[in-house]
Design an enzyme around this catalytic site. Structure first.
Site, PDB file in Angstrom:
ATOM      1  N   ALA A 153      29.410  41.151  47.469  1.00 28.36           N
ATOM      2  CA  ALA A 153      29.676  41.903  48.693  1.00 28.36           C
ATOM      3  C   ALA A 153      28.504  41.945  49.692  1.00 28.36           C
ATOM      4  CB  ALA A 153      30.151  43.306  48.325  1.00 28.36           C
ATOM      5  N   LYS A 199      34.978  43.211  40.777  1.00 29.72           N
ATOM      6  CA  LYS A 199      35.532  41.998  40.172  1.00 29.72           C
ATOM      7  C   LYS A 199      36.602  42.290  39.134  1.00 29.72           C
ATOM      8  CE  LYS A 199      34.865  38.666  41.066  1.00 29.72           C
ATOM      9  NZ  LYS A 199      35.812  38.012  42.011  1.00 29.72           N
ATOM     10  N   ARG A 236      28.554  34.493  47.550  1.00 29.11           N
ATOM     11  CA  ARG A 236      29.566  35.480  47.178  1.00 29.11           C
ATOM     12  C   ARG A 236      28.815  36.752  46.765  1.00 29.11           C
ATOM     13  NH1 ARG A 236      27.207  36.401  42.998  1.00 29.11           N
ATOM     14  NH2 ARG A 236      28.885  37.823  42.491  1.00 29.11           N
ATOM     15  N   ASP A 283      32.721  46.139  45.465  1.00 28.04           N
ATOM     16  CA  ASP A 283      33.075  45.430  46.700  1.00 28.04           C
ATOM     17  C   ASP A 283      33.562  46.379  47.784  1.00 28.04           C
ATOM     18  OD1 ASP A 283      33.429  43.325  44.408  1.00 28.04           O
ATOM     19  OD2 ASP A 283      33.006  42.285  46.287  1.00 28.04           O
TER      20      ASP A 283
HETATM   21  O1  MRU Z   1      34.277  37.225  44.114  1.00 25.24           O
HETATM   22  P1  MRU Z   1      32.833  37.642  44.165  1.00 25.24           P
HETATM   23  O2  MRU Z   1      31.943  36.822  43.291  1.00 25.24           O
HETATM   24  O3  MRU Z   1      32.341  37.728  45.589  1.00 25.24           O
HETATM   25  O4  MRU Z   1      32.846  39.117  43.579  1.00 25.24           O
HETATM   26  C1  MRU Z   1      31.620  39.775  43.433  1.00 25.24           C
HETATM   27  C2  MRU Z   1      31.728  41.087  42.765  1.00 25.24           C
HETATM   28  O5  MRU Z   1      32.788  41.546  42.418  1.00 25.24           O
HETATM   29  C3  MRU Z   1      30.451  41.874  42.619  1.00 25.24           C
HETATM   30  O6  MRU Z   1      30.452  42.606  41.456  1.00 25.24           O
HETATM   31  C4  MRU Z   1      30.333  42.824  43.814  1.00 25.24           C
HETATM   32  O7  MRU Z   1      30.435  42.110  45.011  1.00 25.24           O
HETATM   33  C5  MRU Z   1      29.065  43.573  43.809  1.00 25.24           C
HETATM   34  S1  MRU Z   1      27.740  42.549  44.309  1.00 25.24           S
HETATM   35  C6  MRU Z   1      26.312  43.399  44.467  1.00 25.24           C
END
Ligand code: MRU
Length: 357
Positions: A47, A250, A45, A239
């Site tokens: 982005a 998030k 998980r 994201d």
């Molecule tokens: O649901 P997730 O764990 O994939 O969400 C991840 C996030 O919200 C991160 O903060 C975002 O992807 C930035 S990662 C460098």
């Protein structure tokens, strides 16, 4: 170095982020369908990590295609791209990576009739996306380090570290690692990040492994730690960033941004260029993933809520651009008005940390 996702001769190796930190388990994924399932189920998980994994999954699937002609291979490839694109809706890096693979396919198709050459080029493209992500995060770390003062305590939300990217530095945690590598003392407050607990489980694990001082708080403590003067700066990942700078990250990030503004604490977003979606005018257009209600009602399989209770579980929220002090990218730091600064960074390939064949 934490290896989030890795291309090997046997398949794609991933650390299973669902069971960290109590188990450090690696999975070997031997088909593109398994990779798509791993993204959906959040084995991987974050982005950029989703984008890199999808590219590797497509390259793996293409290399296993039994299609005898370029047209057969293209049918398989198009189908894989479609299914991969349906795994998670919010992180634009997924669609960016699929597009990179598609562009490479089309470029090769115009040069050769060899199925094997096209397959090899797709593996090459996935490896490039992987390498470029690591380089981009190092660049974010260098640009971001200038915004952190010696002795700062940084609050972060979710996990935007090595585990959320191809590995190594990460984005928000890349800024923290960049500051440390520039000789600054830096401590971190990590929000636990309900319901999936990326902060408690993943950010805390990564930083502790790296000997960076980290204190975990529950999400509802963020206001109090800021009020008590314990936070100097907030850095989060992203994201998807719309053309005007509105940022999806998030769930809970918006709340942190509002609190930071109230307490006059700088609020930075750290993300590679692959997270920009300049086709969207504002954050209102960003699709927000709704996840299974069980993530809220259950903790590690144990029911915590009454039977049949109504639950809402949006995985992301949107922080409006006016709450963002600056956006730290691999091509430099963008400030308001973002509509101009982001477009400039996007088109200014001279400062890109990325390379194309
Ligand atoms: O649901 P997730 O764990 O994939 O969400 C991840 C996030 O919200 C991160 O903060 C975002 O992807 C930035 S990662 C460098």
């Amino acid at each position: 170095m934490i290896k989030t996702v890795e291309w090997t001769n046997e398949g794609i190796r991933m650390i299973d982020q669902r069971v960290l930190p109590t188990e450090e388990k690696y999975l070997m994924l031997r088909s593109w369908e398994e990779v798509a399932e791993a993204i959906k189920k959040m084995v991987v998980r974050g982005a950029p990590a989703i984008g890199v994994s999808a590219a590797m999954g497509i390259a793996l699937g293409a290399s296993q295609s039994v299609g005898m002609s370029v047209a057969d291979l293209e049918d398989d490839f198009t189908y894989m791209c479609r299914v991969m694109g349906e795994t998670r809706p919010t992180a634009v890096n997924l669609f960016w990576a699929i597009e990179r693979m598609r562009e490479r396919f089309n470029r090769e198709k115009s040069k050769t009739n060899s199925v094997e050459e096209i397959k090899a080029s797709l593996v090459d493209e996935a490896q490039k996306i992987f390498q470029e992500d690591i380089a981009a995060n190092r660049a974010i770390g260098r640009f971001g380090a200038d915004l952190i003062a010696d002795g700062d305590t940084v609050l972060t939300h979710c996990n935007a570290g090595a585990l959320a990217t191809a590995g190594d530095y990460g984005t928000a945690l890349g800024v923290i690692r960049g500051a440390r590598d520039a000789g600054k003392r830096v401590a971190v407050i990590a929000d636990e990040t309900r319901p999936f607990l990326q902060g408690l489980r993943l950010t805390a694990w990564e930083l502790a492994k790296d000997d960076i001082p980290v204190t975990v708080i529950t999400d509802n403590m963020a206001g109090s730690v800021m009020q008590n003067g314990k936070v100097n700066v907030v850095v989060v990942g992203a994201d998807r960033i719309a053309g005007n700078g509105d940022t999806a990250n998030k769930i809970g990030t918006y709340m942190v941004a509002v609190l930071a503004r109230k307490h006059e604490i700088p609020f930075y977003v750290a993300a590679p260029i692959s997270t920009l979606d300049l086709t969207l005018k504002s954050g209102r257009e960003i699709p927000i993933e709704q996840r299974d209600s069980k993530e809220v009602t259950h903790i590690r399989g144990q029911q915590m809520a009454p039977d049949g209770i109504k639950v809402s579980n949006p995985a992301f929220d949107v922080t409006p651009n006016d709450l963002i002090t600056a956006i730290i990218t691999d091509r430099g730091v963008a400030r308001a008005p973002y509509i101009e600064s982001l477009r400039k960074l996007m088109t200014d390939s001279s400062t890109a940390a990325t390379s194309r064949d």
